[in-house]
Design an enzyme around this catalytic site. Structure first.
Site, mmCIF file in Angstrom:
data_model
loop_
_atom_site.group_PDB
_atom_site.id
_atom_site.type_symbol
_atom_site.label_atom_id
_atom_site.label_comp_id
_atom_site.label_asym_id
_atom_site.label_seq_id
_atom_site.Cartn_x
_atom_site.Cartn_y
_atom_site.Cartn_z
ATOM 1 N N ARG A 1 0.822 -1.214 0.000
ATOM 2 C CA ARG A 1 0.000 0.000 0.000
ATOM 3 C C ARG A 1 0.855 1.263 0.000
ATOM 4 O O ARG A 1 0.501 2.259 0.640
ATOM 5 C CB ARG A 1 -0.971 0.039 1.190
ATOM 6 C CG ARG A 1 -2.099 -0.968 1.105
ATOM 7 C CD ARG A 1 -3.278 -0.531 1.977
ATOM 8 N NE ARG A 1 -4.063 -1.691 2.374
ATOM 9 C CZ ARG A 1 -4.292 -2.054 3.633
ATOM 10 N NH1 ARG A 1 -3.803 -1.340 4.631
ATOM 11 N NH2 ARG A 1 -5.009 -3.113 3.907
ATOM 12 N N ARG B 1 -7.272 11.516 -6.030
ATOM 13 C CA ARG B 1 -8.457 10.679 -5.961
ATOM 14 C C ARG B 1 -9.707 11.429 -5.499
ATOM 15 O O ARG B 1 -10.793 10.860 -5.449
ATOM 16 C CB ARG B 1 -8.207 9.523 -4.960
ATOM 17 C CG ARG B 1 -7.433 8.355 -5.536
ATOM 18 C CD ARG B 1 -8.114 7.024 -5.381
ATOM 19 N NE ARG B 1 -9.551 7.102 -5.408
ATOM 20 C CZ ARG B 1 -10.333 6.814 -4.373
ATOM 21 N NH1 ARG B 1 -9.833 6.453 -3.229
ATOM 22 N NH2 ARG B 1 -11.637 6.897 -4.493
ATOM 23 N N ASP C 1 -6.798 -3.081 -7.254
ATOM 24 C CA ASP C 1 -7.458 -3.671 -6.097
ATOM 25 C C ASP C 1 -7.690 -5.149 -6.374
ATOM 26 O O ASP C 1 -7.931 -5.539 -7.523
ATOM 27 C CB ASP C 1 -8.795 -2.976 -5.828
ATOM 28 C CG ASP C 1 -9.362 -3.349 -4.466
ATOM 29 O OD1 ASP C 1 -10.153 -4.317 -4.391
ATOM 30 O OD2 ASP C 1 -9.006 -2.711 -3.469
ATOM 31 N N TYR D 1 -14.504 -12.660 0.501
ATOM 32 C CA TYR D 1 -15.160 -11.374 0.222
ATOM 33 C C TYR D 1 -16.478 -11.592 -0.515
ATOM 34 O O TYR D 1 -17.483 -10.921 -0.235
ATOM 35 C CB TYR D 1 -14.261 -10.493 -0.637
ATOM 36 C CG TYR D 1 -13.299 -9.617 0.129
ATOM 37 C CD1 TYR D 1 -13.767 -8.579 0.941
ATOM 38 C CD2 TYR D 1 -11.923 -9.805 0.030
ATOM 39 C CE1 TYR D 1 -12.880 -7.762 1.632
ATOM 40 C CE2 TYR D 1 -11.035 -8.982 0.718
ATOM 41 C CZ TYR D 1 -11.520 -7.968 1.512
ATOM 42 O OH TYR D 1 -10.655 -7.161 2.204
#
Length: 369
Positions: free
Chosen positions: A38, A51, A87, A165
Site C-alpha cells: 500500500r 483521488r 485492487d 469477500y
C-alpha cells in the site's frame, strides 16, 4: 476462459535498479531492497488530491490515474520497486459481481453469494483482456513512465481471500459465512476456488505480458483458517497458480518473473509456503525474523515484516527497529517491507525514515558481516 489476452508491448526502458529482482531470485545484493505494501495510498496528500473527485473503482479503471498513483511514492522515497495501483476485487468484478466502495465501510458486494445456486450467476468464461484490460494498460503505461527506475510489481488476490469477500459481502472479523461454506458445501467451495484460480492464472500471465516484472499473490485472509482448512482450501490453489503461471510464461517464451506469496497470519503453514513454488514468502509482523529464517531454510527469499504501527514511533526508534529486523533476517535473500499495508494516518516522513533506515543499516551490516 476466452480471449487472446493483451498484446505484448515493445520497447520498455532499460532497468537501472534491479536490486529487488536480484534479491527475489536469491542473488547477492549490495544492500537490502525495500518497498511497502500500500505504498500508493491515502497517507500521501497527493494521493488524496488525485483521488478526491473520483469513485474508487472508477480510479482503478483509469490507466492514467493508476499510473500517476503508482509513481507518487517513487517521487518521494528511494524505493526499490513499484506496485501497480489496483485492487484485488477487480477479479470478482470480472466474474460479473458488483462491488462498490462505501465511505467509512470499505468494499461492499450488494449481492454476495448466499446459496450454492448463486454460483450460476458468475461468468463461467471470462474474456480477461476485455474485462481486465484496463489493468494491463495501466501496467504498460507505468512501465514506460517509470523509465527503468525500478521494477514494477503486478498482483492478485488469492482464491480463498476473494471467495471470502464474495460470500461475506465485504470485510468481516470472523469470516463465519465464508467458512460455513467450507464446512457445509465443500464441493461447491472447490468449484468456486477452481473458477477463481483459472481466472487468476490468466490475469497474472496477462500482467507479465503487459510489463509486470514480478507478481505478488495476496492471501490476506489466511489467518481465518486453521492448518487443516488452509491445507485443503488455500494451499493447493496457491501451488496450482504459481506452477501454471510459470509454465505458461515459459511456453509463451515470456520472461520468468519472481513470484511472491503473502499469506497473512499463516505462520502455522510457513514450511509449506516455503516449499510451495514461490520465489519469495512474505511475512506479517507476528513472527520473529530469526524463527522465520530457520523454518523456511536457505532456498527461499523472505519479505517483511515490520509492524505497520512501528511507523508511528519517533524516527530514531524506527531506525532501531529496522536494524533489529535486518539483523534477524540477514541482509541477503531478503526484501524489507512491512508486515501489512501502510495505514492511512502514517506520516510520509516516517515512511521515508523506514526506507532510509533499511538502505543505511543493510549497507553497514553487509560491510561488517
Amino acid at each position: 476462459m476466452e480471449g487472446n489476452g493483451p498484446r505484448r508491448p515493445e520497447g520498455f526502458p532499460e532497468l537501472k535498479n534491479d536490486t529487488f529482482l536480484r534479491a527475489a531470485r536469491g542473488d547477492e545484493t549490495e544492500y537490502t531492497p525495500v518497498w511497502c505494501m500500500r505504498q500508493a495510498g491515502r497517507y500521501l496528500p497527493e494521493f488524496r488530491e488525485t483521488r478526491a473527485t473520483q469513485d474508487f473503482f472508477a480510479t482503478c479503471r483509469s490507466p492514467k490515474t493508476c499510473c500517476e498513483l503508482t509513481l507518487q511514492p517513487l517521487r518521494r522515497f528511494p524505493l526499490d520497486a513499484a506496485i501497480i495501483f489496483s485492487d484485488i476485487l477487480v477479479v470478482p468484478q470480472a466474474l460479473g459481481m458488483e462491488v462498490v466502495m462505501v465511505p467509512g465501510k470499505g468494499p461492499t458486494f450488494p449481492e454476495p453469494l448466499k446459496e450454492v445456486e448463486d454460483l450460476l450467476k458468475l461468468r463461467p468464461k471470462v474474456d480477461v483482456a476485455a474485462e481486465l484490460g484496463y489493468v494491463f494498460e495501466a501496467i504498460t503505461l507505468t512501465r514506460h513512465r517509470l523509465e527503468g527506475k525500478v521494477p514494477l510489481i503486478g498482483f492478485s488476490g488469492a482464491p480463498w481471500t476473494l471467495m471470502s469477500y464474495m460470500i461475506e459481502g465485504g470485510g468481516s472479523n470472523t469470516m463465519a459465512k465464508a467458512k460455513a461454506w467450507l464446512y457445509r458445501h465443500p464441493e461447491a467451495s472447490h468449484r468456486l476456488l477452481h473458477l477463481l484460480a483459472d481466472l487468476i492464472v490468466q490475469y497474472l500471465v496477462g500482467q507479465v505480458v503487459a510489463g509486470a516484472q514480478a507478481l505478488q499473490l495476496f492471501e490476506s485472509h489466511a489467518g481465518h483458517l486453521g492448518p487443516e482448512q488452509f491445507g485443503e482450501f488455500a494451499l493447493p490453489y496457491l501451488r496450482d497458480i504459481v506452477q501454471r503461471v510459470k509454465s505458461r510464461l515459459e511456453e509463451a517464451a515470456l520472461p520468468a518473473v519472481p513470484m511472491i506469496v503473502f499469506a497473512k497470519d499463516a505462520h502455522y503453514a510457513l514450511e509449506e509456503l516455503a516449499r510451495s513454488g514461490y520465489d519469495v514468502v512474505g511475512l506479517d509482523w507476528t513472527i520473529q525474523p530469526r524463527e522465520a529464517r530457520e523454518r523456511t531454510g536457505p532456498c527461499v527469499t523472505l519479505q517483511g515484516n515490520l509492524d505497520p504501527c512501528a511507523l508511528y514511533a519517533p524516527k530514531e526508534r524506527i531506525g532501531e527497529l529496522v536494524k533489529t529486523m535486518l539483523e534477524g533476517f540477514g541482509t541477503q535473500r531478503y526484501i524489507a517491507n512491512l508486515g501489512h499495508g501502510l495505514y492511512p494516518d502514517v506520516s510520509p516522513e516516517h515512511v521515508g525514515a523506514f526506507v532510509e533506515a533499511v538502505h543505511t543499516h543493510s549497507r553497514h551490516l553487509s560491510r561488517h558481516k
